[in-house]
Write a protein that holds these residues in place. Structure first.
Motif, PDB file in Angstrom:
ATOM      1  N   ALA A 417     -10.278  32.200  39.478  1.00  0.00           N
ATOM      2  CA  ALA A 417     -10.191  33.317  40.417  1.00  0.00           C
ATOM      3  C   ALA A 417     -10.126  32.800  41.852  1.00  0.00           C
ATOM      4  O   ALA A 417      -9.380  33.312  42.683  1.00  0.00           O
ATOM      5  CB  ALA A 417     -11.396  34.238  40.243  1.00  0.00           C
ATOM      6  N   GLU A 418     -10.902  31.772  42.129  1.00  0.00           N
ATOM      7  CA  GLU A 418     -10.952  31.230  43.487  1.00  0.00           C
ATOM      8  C   GLU A 418      -9.592  30.652  43.891  1.00  0.00           C
ATOM      9  O   GLU A 418      -9.098  30.903  44.999  1.00  0.00           O
ATOM     10  CB  GLU A 418     -12.039  30.139  43.549  1.00  0.00           C
ATOM     11  N   TYR A 419      -8.968  29.935  42.974  1.00  0.00           N
ATOM     12  CA  TYR A 419      -7.647  29.354  43.255  1.00  0.00           C
ATOM     13  C   TYR A 419      -6.639  30.464  43.572  1.00  0.00           C
ATOM     14  O   TYR A 419      -5.914  30.415  44.566  1.00  0.00           O
ATOM     15  CB  TYR A 419      -7.195  28.534  42.030  1.00  0.00           C
ATOM     16  N   GLY A 420      -6.632  31.506  42.738  1.00  0.00           N
ATOM     17  CA  GLY A 420      -5.681  32.604  42.929  1.00  0.00           C
ATOM     18  C   GLY A 420      -5.965  33.398  44.199  1.00  0.00           C
ATOM     19  O   GLY A 420      -5.055  33.916  44.847  1.00  0.00           O
ATOM     20  N   CYS A 421      -7.227  33.467  44.561  1.00  0.00           N
ATOM     21  CA  CYS A 421      -7.638  34.171  45.780  1.00  0.00           C
ATOM     22  C   CYS A 421      -7.046  33.492  47.004  1.00  0.00           C
ATOM     23  O   CYS A 421      -6.460  34.126  47.877  1.00  0.00           O
ATOM     24  CB  CYS A 421      -9.170  34.191  45.837  1.00  0.00           C
ATOM     25  N   TYR A 422      -7.160  32.160  47.073  1.00  0.00           N
ATOM     26  CA  TYR A 422      -6.609  31.442  48.227  1.00  0.00           C
ATOM     27  C   TYR A 422      -5.086  31.567  48.266  1.00  0.00           C
ATOM     28  O   TYR A 422      -4.492  31.709  49.331  1.00  0.00           O
ATOM     29  CB  TYR A 422      -7.011  29.963  48.182  1.00  0.00           C
ATOM     30  N   LEU A 423      -4.482  31.493  47.090  1.00  0.00           N
ATOM     31  CA  LEU A 423      -3.020  31.583  47.014  1.00  0.00           C
ATOM     32  C   LEU A 423      -2.547  32.897  47.637  1.00  0.00           C
ATOM     33  O   LEU A 423      -1.618  32.927  48.448  1.00  0.00           O
ATOM     34  CB  LEU A 423      -2.637  31.541  45.531  1.00  0.00           C
ATOM     35  N   PHE A 424      -3.200  33.982  47.252  1.00  0.00           N
ATOM     36  CA  PHE A 424      -2.831  35.300  47.784  1.00  0.00           C
ATOM     37  C   PHE A 424      -3.109  35.347  49.285  1.00  0.00           C
ATOM     38  O   PHE A 424      -2.265  35.765  50.078  1.00  0.00           O
ATOM     39  CB  PHE A 424      -3.632  36.397  47.067  1.00  0.00           C
ATOM     40  N   ASP A 425      -4.275  34.909  49.669  1.00  0.00           N
ATOM     41  CA  ASP A 425      -4.684  34.974  51.076  1.00  0.00           C
ATOM     42  C   ASP A 425      -3.681  34.252  51.975  1.00  0.00           C
ATOM     43  O   ASP A 425      -3.287  34.775  53.021  1.00  0.00           O
ATOM     44  CB  ASP A 425      -6.080  34.350  51.209  1.00  0.00           C
ATOM     45  N   HIS A 426      -3.255  33.074  51.529  1.00  0.00           N
ATOM     46  CA  HIS A 426      -2.343  32.297  52.375  1.00  0.00           C
ATOM     47  C   HIS A 426      -0.971  32.950  52.491  1.00  0.00           C
ATOM     48  O   HIS A 426      -0.292  32.781  53.498  1.00  0.00           O
ATOM     49  CB  HIS A 426      -2.223  30.865  51.854  1.00  0.00           C
ATOM     50  N   ALA A 427      -0.584  33.708  51.476  1.00  0.00           N
ATOM     51  CA  ALA A 427       0.710  34.402  51.553  1.00  0.00           C
ATOM     52  C   ALA A 427       0.568  35.731  52.286  1.00  0.00           C
ATOM     53  O   ALA A 427       1.508  36.213  52.911  1.00  0.00           O
ATOM     54  CB  ALA A 427       1.253  34.637  50.147  1.00  0.00           C
ATOM     55  N   CYS A 428      -0.593  36.332  52.225  1.00  0.00           N
ATOM     56  CA  CYS A 428      -0.761  37.678  52.765  1.00  0.00           C
ATOM     57  C   CYS A 428      -0.940  37.676  54.288  1.00  0.00           C
ATOM     58  O   CYS A 428      -0.405  38.548  54.976  1.00  0.00           O
ATOM     59  CB  CYS A 428      -1.954  38.352  52.086  1.00  0.00           C
ATOM     60  N   LYS A 429      -1.697  36.721  54.785  1.00  0.00           N
ATOM     61  CA  LYS A 429      -1.983  36.714  56.233  1.00  0.00           C
ATOM     62  C   LYS A 429      -0.691  36.749  57.064  1.00  0.00           C
ATOM     63  O   LYS A 429      -0.558  37.597  57.948  1.00  0.00           O
ATOM     64  CB  LYS A 429      -2.874  35.528  56.596  1.00  0.00           C
ATOM     65  N   PRO A 430       0.266  35.832  56.813  1.00  0.00           N
ATOM     66  CA  PRO A 430       1.497  35.881  57.616  1.00  0.00           C
ATOM     67  C   PRO A 430       2.269  37.188  57.458  1.00  0.00           C
ATOM     68  O   PRO A 430       2.858  37.678  58.427  1.00  0.00           O
ATOM     69  CB  PRO A 430       2.330  34.704  57.086  1.00  0.00           C
ATOM     70  N   LEU A 431       2.218  37.780  56.268  1.00  0.00           N
ATOM     71  CA  LEU A 431       2.908  39.056  56.051  1.00  0.00           C
ATOM     72  C   LEU A 431       2.376  40.147  56.977  1.00  0.00           C
ATOM     73  O   LEU A 431       3.071  41.087  57.323  1.00  0.00           O
ATOM     74  CB  LEU A 431       2.633  39.548  54.622  1.00  0.00           C
ATOM     75  N   LEU A 432       1.090  40.033  57.335  1.00  0.00           N
ATOM     76  CA  LEU A 432       0.442  41.085  58.114  1.00  0.00           C
ATOM     77  C   LEU A 432       0.439  40.816  59.629  1.00  0.00           C
ATOM     78  O   LEU A 432      -0.152  41.583  60.382  1.00  0.00           O
ATOM     79  CB  LEU A 432      -0.997  41.293  57.614  1.00  0.00           C
ATOM     80  N   THR A 433       1.100  39.742  60.040  1.00  0.00           N
ATOM     81  CA  THR A 433       1.059  39.381  61.456  1.00  0.00           C
ATOM     82  C   THR A 433       1.515  40.531  62.362  1.00  0.00           C
ATOM     83  O   THR A 433       0.812  40.906  63.313  1.00  0.00           O
ATOM     84  CB  THR A 433       1.929  38.136  61.730  1.00  0.00           C
ATOM     85  N   ASP A 434       2.696  41.079  62.081  1.00  0.00           N
ATOM     86  CA  ASP A 434       3.204  42.149  62.947  1.00  0.00           C
ATOM     87  C   ASP A 434       2.313  43.379  62.887  1.00  0.00           C
ATOM     88  O   ASP A 434       2.020  44.005  63.910  1.00  0.00           O
ATOM     89  CB  ASP A 434       4.641  42.527  62.550  1.00  0.00           C
ATOM     90  N   PHE A 435       1.875  43.705  61.683  1.00  0.00           N
ATOM     91  CA  PHE A 435       0.982  44.854  61.540  1.00  0.00           C
ATOM     92  C   PHE A 435      -0.276  44.663  62.383  1.00  0.00           C
ATOM     93  O   PHE A 435      -0.703  45.568  63.105  1.00  0.00           O
ATOM     94  CB  PHE A 435       0.602  45.062  60.068  1.00  0.00           C
ATOM     95  N   MET A 436      -0.861  43.473  62.328  1.00  0.00           N
ATOM     96  CA  MET A 436      -2.119  43.245  63.043  1.00  0.00           C
ATOM     97  C   MET A 436      -1.943  43.359  64.560  1.00  0.00           C
ATOM     98  O   MET A 436      -2.892  43.683  65.265  1.00  0.00           O
ATOM     99  CB  MET A 436      -2.734  41.885  62.666  1.00  0.00           C
ATOM    100  N   LYS A 437      -0.732  43.117  65.034  1.00  0.00           N
ATOM    101  CA  LYS A 437      -0.491  43.267  66.480  1.00  0.00           C
ATOM    102  C   LYS A 437      -0.683  44.716  66.917  1.00  0.00           C
ATOM    103  O   LYS A 437      -0.966  44.985  68.084  1.00  0.00           O
ATOM    104  CB  LYS A 437       0.926  42.802  66.831  1.00  0.00           C
ATOM    105  N   THR A 438      -0.520  45.635  65.987  1.00  0.00           N
ATOM    106  CA  THR A 438      -0.648  47.058  66.329  1.00  0.00           C
ATOM    107  C   THR A 438      -2.101  47.550  66.227  1.00  0.00           C
ATOM    108  O   THR A 438      -2.396  48.690  66.566  1.00  0.00           O
ATOM    109  CB  THR A 438       0.199  47.933  65.375  1.00  0.00           C
TER     110      THR A 438
END
Ligand code: NDP
Ligand code: X2X
Ligand code: MG
Ligand code: MG
Length: 491
Positions: A417-438
């Motif tokens: 679970a921990e391995y998969g958690c990091y995998l998702f986290d590392h892909a998700c953060k950049p996806l949310l960059t523009d959203f987080m600016k708002t």
């Protein structure tokens, strides 16, 4: 060995993925009797091993622990866990040959190794059990034909398996019998008795399959349960600090915020969690969560697809073969995040304030639960299973973050679970960059608005969408049966 799921025909895959029957309380009337007096030996005494063993012993079963000789000689944590709780401990040669039931509760990455060591020592006709089917489904482990192979998988961290049992309850559990290994037709009786032993029957048991358990478990833990809570925690904290919120306050709002908002989720689903916001904040949380769903949907679908094709397990197994280089690197990086290092304020935050200052947290949870549920059910996982793996388990994972932030969550969950958690986290953060600016402090850190003005038609429309999501419908039914079971117990 090769991926077992990928050897199945499409028809067989769909049949296995769709196995999910909510078992009636009457099916557990024989209690633990199918295992009473049998020698039950647990291999490994970690998160699941220790806590399942404690519950089963309290339920009147004969439990001992087989540990590697080195763990005994060096008095490792597993040895301390077992002996400090007065369990009998021995090495494999001492305990495995006389065992009727062997519970393999070692980490998934050790399963091939552990099972290959234990299997030759097992007596003819004994049973081997798992709490996660990775080894069978993703690695295609073949078990001796005379042995029965079952699974009893609690849908929560090991620590909560024990806590819920002590409260007189249990945690929802998936049970299964491997179709290739049920020579004496006793698998289901034993799996049911085992689920009674851990207390799982009091919370709800699904008759599932190894395949359905693995594919849904991996999906839940990578996305909403662990991955998204990690991403949401880090991004929300950084945003608050950037916008001038006091860091100790920001860290506390997140550390206990997940637990507080998901407690409302546990009792009354997404409907109740959203109802805890003021009307204007609810309208805003709905709007943001729709946006988050659109942004993250492709990532959730990618995780589901990669789990189904075996791509995820293949890449994780490459890391196993590489001495866990990625896992250890990612674990260390998580420990270095500003959120993780920030000491929390001792100032009190009231329960309602977590909602009022945490509109964004509520939006993350709604988006993540619904997306995970949708991705699973679109891929053939039945709704009740998808509910346990998305909505039901989120508060149980949030409880671990409340204890000691992300480090505690990642310690308690399995390495898989921990391995998969990091995998998702590392892909998700950049996806949310523009959203987080708002994002500003009106949705994280401070109150959305003091006014309670809202458009009636808009509110009615939003409430109806929230309440009519399939996760709410199946959730209402499953929660009703849990309450019913509790009532029977205390009567
Ligand atoms: N963590 C959780 O909450 C959940 C876990 N599961 C499943 O339960 C299983 C166990 O996971 P978890 O409890 O997290 O595991 P842990 O990492 O907590 O515990 C592992 C135990 O296994 C022992 N061990 C490690 N390597 C070996 C080996 N090669 N041979 C024998 N023993 C070994 C360790 O002891 P030592 O090194 O001292 O010998 C330790 O006691 C997994 O299949 C997991 O997917 C299912 C639901 C939730
Ligand atoms: C705790 C649990 O159920 C997980 C997340 O599936 C796991 O630890 O593997
Ligand atoms: Mg799980
Ligand atoms: Mg898991």
């Amino acid at each position: 060995m090769s991926n077992y799921f990928n050897t199945l025909t499409l028809r067989e895959k769909l049949e296995q993925l769709g196995k999910c029957r909510f078992m009636d309380a009457s099916e557990f009337e024989d209690g633990v009797s199918a295992l009473k007096g049998k020698k039950i030996v647990i291999v490994g005494c970690g998160a699941q091993g220790l806590n399942q063993g404690l519950n089963m012993r309290d339920s009147g079963l004969d439990i001992s622990y087989a540990l590697r000789q080195a763990a005994i000689d060096q008095k490792r944590q597993s040895f301390k866990n077992a002996t400090s709780n007065d369990f009998k401990v021995g090495n494999y040669e001492d305990l495995i040959p006389s065992a009727d039931l062997v519970l393999n509760l070692t980490p998934d990455k050790q399963h091939t190794n552990a099972v290959n060591t234990v299997m030759p020592l097992m007596k003819k006709g004994a049973t081997l059990s798992y709490s996660h089917g990775f080894n069978i489904v993703e690695e295609g482990m073949k078990i001796r034909k005379d042995l029965t192979v079952i699974m009893v998988a609690p849908k929560c961290p090991g620590s909560e398996v024990r806590e819920e049992y002590k409260r007189g309850f249990g945690v929802p559990t998936l049970i299964a019998v491997h179709p290739e290994n049920d020579p004496e037709n006793k698998g289901w009786e034993q799996a049911k008795a085992y689920a009674v032993g851990t207390g799982g029957d009091r919370a709800g048991v699904l008759a599932s399959s190894f395949v359905a358990e693995v594919k849904s478990d991996l999906m839940g833990e990578q996305t909403i349960l662990c991955g998204l809570l990690q991403t949401g925690a880090i991004l929300s904290f950084d945003k608050m600090v950037e916008k001038g919120i006091e860091p100790g306050y920001a860290a506390k709002l997140i550390q206990y915020g997940w637990e507080t908002v998901t407690e409302a989720l546990k009792h009354g689903g997404i409907t109740n969690m959203m109802d805890r916001l003021s009307n204007p904040a609810k309208v805003e949380a709905f709007r943001i969560s729709e946006e988050l769903k659109d942004i993250m949907r492709p990532l959730f679908q990618k995780h589901m697809d990669d789990i189904m094709t075996g791509h995820f397990s293949k890449t994780m197994m490459e890391d196993w073969a590489n001495d866990d280089v990625n896992l250890l690197k990612w674990r260390a990086a998580t420990g270095e995040t500003a959120f993780e290092k920030q000491e929390i304020t001792s100032d009190e935050i009231s329960e309602q304030e977590y909602f009022d200052h945490g509109t964004l947290l509520v939006a993350f949870v709604r988006a993540g639960v619904e997306l995970a549920f949708e991705a699973m059910t679109e891929s053939g996982i039945i709704e009740a299973s998808a509910y346990y793996e998305s909505l039901h388990e989120t508060p149980l994972i949030a409880n671990t973050i409340a204890r000691m932030k992300l480090a505690e969550m990642n310690r308690v969950i399995s390495d898989t679970a921990e391995y998969g958690c990091y995998l998702f986290d590392h892909a998700c953060k950049p996806l949310l960059t523009d959203f987080m600016k708002t994002v500003d402090t009106n949705i994280i850190g401070k109150k959305f608005t003091d006014s309670n003005e809202v458009d009636n038609q808009e509110l009615i429309r939003i409430n109806s969408i929230i309440r009519n999501h399939p996760v709410e419908k199946v959730g209402a039914k499953l929660r009703a049966s849990m309450t019913a079971m509790k009532v029977i117990k205390s009567a």
